[in-house]
Design a protein around this motif. Structure first.
Motif, PDB file in Angstrom:
ATOM      1  N   ASP A   1       0.832  -1.205   0.000  1.00 29.54           N
ATOM      2  CA  ASP A   1       0.000   0.000   0.000  1.00 29.54           C
ATOM      3  C   ASP A   1       0.867   1.256   0.000  1.00 29.54           C
ATOM      4  OD1 ASP A   1      -2.427   1.392   0.036  1.00 29.54           O
ATOM      5  OD2 ASP A   1      -2.354   1.632   2.209  1.00 29.54           O
ATOM      6  N   PHE A   2       1.773   1.350  -0.976  1.00 27.72           N
ATOM      7  CA  PHE A   2       2.592   2.553  -1.106  1.00 27.72           C
ATOM      8  C   PHE A   2       3.119   2.621  -2.531  1.00 27.72           C
ATOM      9  CE2 PHE A   2       5.474  -0.829   0.100  1.00 27.72           C
ATOM     10  CZ  PHE A   2       6.563  -0.653  -0.740  1.00 27.72           C
ATOM     11  N   GLY A   3       3.511   3.831  -2.953  1.00 26.19           N
ATOM     12  CA  GLY A   3       4.164   4.032  -4.236  1.00 26.19           C
ATOM     13  C   GLY A   3       3.361   3.515  -5.411  1.00 26.19           C
ATOM     14  N   ILE A   4       4.064   2.920  -6.372  1.00 24.79           N
ATOM     15  CA  ILE A   4       3.429   2.462  -7.601  1.00 24.79           C
ATOM     16  C   ILE A   4       2.464   1.308  -7.349  1.00 24.79           C
ATOM     17  CG2 ILE A   4       5.268   0.822  -8.174  1.00 24.79           C
ATOM     18  CD1 ILE A   4       4.801   1.603 -11.114  1.00 24.79           C
ATOM     19  N   TYR A   5       2.679   0.554  -6.246  1.00 27.87           N
ATOM     20  CA  TYR A   5       1.774  -0.564  -5.954  1.00 27.87           C
ATOM     21  C   TYR A   5       0.360  -0.069  -5.693  1.00 27.87           C
ATOM     22  CZ  TYR A   5       6.257  -2.865  -5.375  1.00 27.87           C
ATOM     23  OH  TYR A   5       7.517  -3.339  -5.584  1.00 27.87           O
ATOM     24  N   ARG A   6       0.238   1.105  -5.106  1.00 29.20           N
ATOM     25  CA  ARG A   6      -1.089   1.666  -4.852  1.00 29.20           C
ATOM     26  C   ARG A   6      -1.792   1.988  -6.171  1.00 29.20           C
ATOM     27  NH1 ARG A   6      -1.122   6.285  -0.473  1.00 29.20           N
ATOM     28  NH2 ARG A   6      -0.513   4.469   0.781  1.00 29.20           N
ATOM     29  N   ILE A   7      -1.025   2.456  -7.170  1.00 27.27           N
ATOM     30  CA  ILE A   7      -1.592   2.737  -8.484  1.00 27.27           C
ATOM     31  C   ILE A   7      -1.984   1.435  -9.180  1.00 27.27           C
ATOM     32  CG2 ILE A   7      -1.151   3.800 -10.726  1.00 27.27           C
ATOM     33  CD1 ILE A   7      -1.233   5.794  -8.426  1.00 27.27           C
ATOM     34  N   MET A   8      -1.105   0.446  -9.103  1.00 24.74           N
ATOM     35  CA  MET A   8      -1.369  -0.824  -9.778  1.00 24.74           C
ATOM     36  C   MET A   8      -2.600  -1.527  -9.222  1.00 24.74           C
ATOM     37  SD  MET A   8       2.518  -2.247 -10.149  1.00 24.74           S
ATOM     38  CE  MET A   8       1.943  -3.882 -10.572  1.00 24.74           C
ATOM     39  N   ASN A   9      -2.848  -1.362  -7.947  1.00 26.24           N
ATOM     40  CA  ASN A   9      -3.992  -2.036  -7.334  1.00 26.24           C
ATOM     41  C   ASN A   9      -5.323  -1.567  -7.915  1.00 26.24           C
ATOM     42  OD1 ASN A   9      -2.480  -3.681  -5.674  1.00 26.24           O
ATOM     43  ND2 ASN A   9      -2.439  -2.228  -3.984  1.00 26.24           N
ATOM     44  N   HIS A  10      -5.332  -0.345  -8.453  1.00 21.22           N
ATOM     45  CA  HIS A  10      -6.564   0.147  -9.086  1.00 21.22           C
ATOM     46  C   HIS A  10      -6.848  -0.595 -10.391  1.00 21.22           C
ATOM     47  CE1 HIS A  10      -7.479   3.462  -6.374  1.00 21.22           C
ATOM     48  NE2 HIS A  10      -6.201   3.771  -6.357  1.00 21.22           N
ATOM     49  N   LYS A  11      -5.809  -1.142 -11.020  1.00 22.66           N
ATOM     50  CA  LYS A  11      -5.970  -1.865 -12.287  1.00 22.66           C
ATOM     51  C   LYS A  11      -6.059  -3.377 -12.078  1.00 22.66           C
ATOM     52  CE  LYS A  11      -5.523   1.531 -15.366  1.00 22.66           C
ATOM     53  NZ  LYS A  11      -6.485   1.793 -16.454  1.00 22.66           N
ATOM     54  N   ARG A  12      -5.957  -3.801 -10.840  1.00 19.89           N
ATOM     55  CA  ARG A  12      -5.851  -5.230 -10.569  1.00 19.89           C
ATOM     56  C   ARG A  12      -7.071  -6.012 -11.071  1.00 19.89           C
ATOM     57  NH1 ARG A  12      -0.924  -6.472  -9.181  1.00 19.89           N
ATOM     58  NH2 ARG A  12      -0.939  -5.014  -7.445  1.00 19.89           N
TER      59      ARG A  12
ATOM     60  N   ILE B   1       2.399  -0.052 -17.110  1.00 18.12           N
ATOM     61  CA  ILE B   1       3.026  -0.081 -15.786  1.00 18.12           C
ATOM     62  C   ILE B   1       4.461   0.423 -15.860  1.00 18.12           C
ATOM     63  CG2 ILE B   1       3.717  -1.583 -13.879  1.00 18.12           C
ATOM     64  CD1 ILE B   1       1.410  -3.453 -14.689  1.00 18.12           C
ATOM     65  N   GLU B   2       5.210  -0.080 -16.846  1.00 16.27           N
ATOM     66  CA  GLU B   2       6.618   0.314 -16.963  1.00 16.27           C
ATOM     67  C   GLU B   2       6.756   1.792 -17.326  1.00 16.27           C
ATOM     68  OE1 GLU B   2      10.647  -1.461 -16.798  1.00 16.27           O
ATOM     69  OE2 GLU B   2       8.639  -1.941 -16.088  1.00 16.27           O
ATOM     70  N   ASP B   3       5.887   2.279 -18.213  1.00 11.57           N
ATOM     71  CA  ASP B   3       5.949   3.692 -18.610  1.00 11.57           C
ATOM     72  C   ASP B   3       5.645   4.605 -17.436  1.00 11.57           C
ATOM     73  OD1 ASP B   3       6.614   2.968 -21.149  1.00 11.57           O
ATOM     74  OD2 ASP B   3       4.620   3.289 -22.018  1.00 11.57           O
ATOM     75  N   PHE B   4       4.762   4.161 -16.556  1.00  9.68           N
ATOM     76  CA  PHE B   4       4.454   4.970 -15.380  1.00  9.68           C
ATOM     77  C   PHE B   4       5.686   5.071 -14.474  1.00  9.68           C
ATOM     78  CE2 PHE B   4       2.819   5.427 -11.014  1.00  9.68           C
ATOM     79  CZ  PHE B   4       2.122   6.620 -11.163  1.00  9.68           C
ATOM     80  N   GLN B   5       6.374   3.934 -14.272  1.00 15.46           N
ATOM     81  CA  GLN B   5       7.598   3.973 -13.473  1.00 15.46           C
ATOM     82  C   GLN B   5       8.668   4.830 -14.147  1.00 15.46           C
ATOM     83  OE1 GLN B   5       8.738   0.340 -11.182  1.00 15.46           O
ATOM     84  NE2 GLN B   5       7.494  -0.705 -12.710  1.00 15.46           N
ATOM     85  N   LYS B   6       8.754   4.736 -15.472  1.00 18.66           N
ATOM     86  CA  LYS B   6       9.719   5.553 -16.212  1.00 18.66           C
ATOM     87  C   LYS B   6       9.410   7.040 -16.044  1.00 18.66           C
ATOM     88  CE  LYS B   6      10.966   6.764 -20.930  1.00 18.66           C
ATOM     89  NZ  LYS B   6      10.597   6.586 -22.355  1.00 18.66           N
ATOM     90  N   THR B   7       8.128   7.397 -16.092  1.00 20.96           N
ATOM     91  CA  THR B   7       7.736   8.801 -15.913  1.00 20.96           C
ATOM     92  C   THR B   7       8.136   9.304 -14.533  1.00 20.96           C
ATOM     93  OG1 THR B   7       5.873   8.532 -17.439  1.00 20.96           O
ATOM     94  CG2 THR B   7       5.792  10.405 -15.924  1.00 20.96           C
ATOM     95  N   LEU B   8       7.919   8.477 -13.514  1.00 21.52           N
ATOM     96  CA  LEU B   8       8.313   8.871 -12.160  1.00 21.52           C
ATOM     97  C   LEU B   8       9.823   9.044 -12.052  1.00 21.52           C
ATOM     98  CD1 LEU B   8       6.031   6.599  -9.928  1.00 21.52           C
ATOM     99  CD2 LEU B   8       5.724   9.012 -10.467  1.00 21.52           C
ATOM    100  N   TRP B   9      10.567   8.154 -12.699  1.00 20.35           N
ATOM    101  CA  TRP B   9      12.031   8.217 -12.624  1.00 20.35           C
ATOM    102  C   TRP B   9      12.568   9.444 -13.357  1.00 20.35           C
ATOM    103  CZ3 TRP B   9      16.034   6.820 -10.019  1.00 20.35           C
ATOM    104  CH2 TRP B   9      17.298   6.838 -10.589  1.00 20.35           C
ATOM    105  N   GLU B  10      12.001   9.750 -14.530  1.00 25.61           N
ATOM    106  CA  GLU B  10      12.500  10.856 -15.346  1.00 25.61           C
ATOM    107  C   GLU B  10      12.016  12.219 -14.874  1.00 25.61           C
ATOM    108  OE1 GLU B  10      13.114   8.726 -19.702  1.00 25.61           O
ATOM    109  OE2 GLU B  10      11.264   9.823 -19.277  1.00 25.61           O
TER     110      GLU B  10
END
Length: 643
Positions: A24-35, A372-381
């Motif tokens: 229940d933190f970070g990108i996992y919280r976002i992914m749970n909405h698509k689960r 999912i990967e693009d979202f992590q890439k956006t956060l990183w960049e």
């Protein structure tokens, strides 16, 4: 459901990180909405799409042929049994005495037409097999990596675009996120509505590239907090070396595993008086490989300690990468020319329909993964915000009206005493006189309240112009990207001393890709640093030894027009001064203009000495970038895998 279908569905749940659904933190919280959407796709949409496609077009005709052939074969066996004859040999071929009979002729004709045709179940199995083979080939330990196979017999192939010599490495198209401990607050949802948080209270890390004792995550049992009303359980941890009896208790190997085993016993004992919290931790989370129950506490404790000491990569273009590789896989693995030639033109349409089906399903899965990967890439960049900003200002530049408040700041006086052995005057008048007599003494604003800092900074007309140095405490790739536009082409010299990628560097390599992981880290950061250099006569300098010399040389030649090397030998310690030197140190000198190489040896020694002098002033500072007007020196903790 077939075994291969269940196996592929399990792989998809791994790809989409269903194992982390209760985080229940970070990108996992976002992914749970698509689960739920992804689960519906895996369980319902995917099998339905495959079944519908198999019932259409040439594939349906193939299945009908296979079905008619099998029905006819069974009729022949029944007829032969009634006549007391043999109709088929041991290999299943029709015996010659049945060739002239009507049912025999029919069977032979169906066999001829059905060469290569498969039943519905066989086709479905083939689709799931290919999808499983493809995605499992490119996914390992949480990352997608290139493992393109040229053929079933040959080893992996390298994409080639016509260059005479190509520098290529497995992780070249991925961002390397440093292996430094993330030290995040790790939160997860337990049964009964309980929220559990692993919170790091103290971290003792290596300083200034100096390697000390190995560090471990150790729970601070006396500080466990259970909030009954909020149903929130906080378990604090320290990250530090073992001390005293701990070193004896946990031994010399697998210490973190032993700490975890002890923790799994001691934490429940601490919560005996809180049955709701205890039940949440001890409830079964999953089964292990031997079908033994694994509790929530066990699962997350192992995951927490592992994720903070592991390489992490983010793909720069996962959709493009997997789409290209899927096309290659279909042409090379699915379209088997030998089988296609044997089957004849009549079944070709079905083969291509099968390829289109695999490609359509595969691309749909790729679209999900890429989101999912693009979202992590956006956060990183995304350019990061500064959390804290402090200034170091010499007293000679500070108006004297601020001296009275400075004299009363004991933290600042203690720092001066520790750094410069300053004897602190007792009286305020004596302290003010001391400040006036030492105009080069540096004041650090971190010791002062914000209102004092604001007033002091506004007293300068052009603070940015007066600032002649900048120290950024950050992940270095992020720092370089934040500073890029302001300092583009403003720097005359960059000097880096990266980890040499030996065992002492502390890298935890992805899939044992030791050189590839290291080179990806270097490539991203050198690529971000190069635009800072002034185009006229500027120099990029980098230390390295023989272990990564060749690979780094090839990469630098792709970035800079001119690359030169200074070498000095390291004597063989076992043989003495007369022995042949088999180890060397190198310094790369890189530039865009050849005149940058006209450097006197004494000037090189001066630059290196100055770099080491500046670095030594920041004892204990890691993950830092130091920028001085006219030059840049980048340095970092080698354990963290950066400059």
């Amino acid at each position: 459901m077939s075994n291969i279908q269940a196996k592929f569905q399990q792989l998809l749940r791994e790809l989409f990180q269903f194992d982390s659904a209760d985080l229940d933190f970070g990108i996992y919280r976002i992914m749970n909405h698509k689960r739920q959407v992804i689960e519906r796709f895996i369980k319902e949409d995917l099998p339905k799409a495959i079944q519908e496609e198999l019932q259409q077009g040439a594939l349906a005709e193939h299945q009908q042929l296979a079905k008619e052939t099998e029905v006819t074969r069974i009729e022949i066996l029944k007829m032969a049994e009634g006549l007391g004859e043999e109709a088929l040999d041991a290999s299943g071929n029709l015996l010659p005495n049945w060739h002239t009979r009507p049912i025999g002729k029919k069977y032979l004709e169906l066999q001829k037409r059905a060469v290569g045709a498969k039943s519905s179940q066989a086709m479905e199995t083939a689709v799931y097999n290919h999808l499983y083979t493809f995605f499992s080939r490119y996914y390992q330990d949480g990352d997608f990596i290139s493992k393109r196979r040229y053929s079933k017999k040959e080893r992996y192939a390298i994409p080639y675009n016509g260059e005479e010599v190509t520098l290529y490495w497995a992780n070249h198209d991925q961002y390397y996120v440093k292996t430094a401990e993330h030290f995040i607050d790790y939160t997860w949802k337990a049964p009964g509505g309980v929220t559990v948080q692993f919170k790091l209270k103290a971290a003792d890390v290596e300083h200034n590239n100096v390697k000390g004792d190995k560090r471990f995550f150790i729970p601070r049992l006396g500080e466990i907090d259970w909030d009954v009303k909020a149903k929130n359980l906080t378990i604090p941890f320290a990250y530090r070396p073992l001390i005293g009896q701990e070193a004896i208790t946990y031994g010399n190997r697998n210490q973190q595993d032993r700490i975890i085993e002890e923790t799994l016993t001691t934490i429940p004992k601490k919560l005996k008086g809180h049955p709701e919290a205890l039940a949440a931790l001890t409830a079964e989370r999953r089964k292990d490989a031997k079908d033994n129950p694994v509790s929530y506490l066990t699962h997350h404790l192992r995951q927490y300690t592992a994720r903070n000491t592991r390489d992490f990569f983010i793909h720069k273009d996962l959709r493009g990468f997997l789409s290209r590789e899927l096309d290659f896989y279909l042409k090379n693995e699915v379209l088997n020319l030998e089988e296609l030639e044997a089957a004849g033109e009549g079944l070709a349409e079905g083969w291509f329909q099968l390829m289109r089906l695999i490609k359509r399903i595969g691309n749909h899965i790729i679209d999900f993964l890429a989101q999912i990967e693009d979202f992590q890439k956006t956060l990183w960049e995304k350019k990061k915000f500064a959390t804290e900003v402090f200034y170091c200002i010499t007293l000679g530049n500070i108006p004297e009206e601020y001296y009275p408040e400075i004299t009363g700041n004991e933290a600042q006086w203690q720092e001066w005493g520790a750094l410069f052995a300053v004897e602190v005057p007792a009286e305020q008048d004596s302290r003010i006189a001391f400040l006036k007599a030492h105009p080069t003494l540096v004041l650090d604003t971190c010791h002062f309240p914000q209102d004092f800092i604001d007033c002091l900074l506004t007293s300068f007309d052009n603070l940015d112009q007066l600032t002649d140095g900048l120290l950024v405490h950050s992940e270095n790739w992020q720092a370089l990207n934040v500073l890029l536009e302001k300092y583009r082409e403003q720097v005359k010299c960059i000097h880096i001393d990266p980890p040499y990628n030996t065992e002492a560097s502390g890298f935890l390599y992805l899939n044992n890709y030791q050189h590839s992981s290291w080179l990806s880290m270097m490539a991203d950061r050198i690529g971000a640093a190069a635009p800072l250099l002034n185009s006229e006569g500027s120099t990029f300098m980098c230390h390295i030894d023989e272990y990564e010399f060749q690979r780094l040389n090839l990469f630098l030649e792709q970035v800079f027009d001119y690359v030169g090397t200074a070498v000095w030998d390291k004597l063989n310690p076992m043989m003495g001064a007369k022995a042949l030197a088999t180890q060397h140190e190198y310094v790369f000198f890189c530039a865009s203009e050849p005149r940058a190489f006209f450097v006197r040896p004494e000037n090189v020694r001066m630059i290196l000495a100055k770099a080491n002098s500046i670095i030594s002033r920041f004892e204990g500072v890691t993950n830092a970038l130091f920028l001085r007007k006219g030059s840049a020196i980048l340095f970092d903790n080698a354990r963290a895998g950066g400059f």
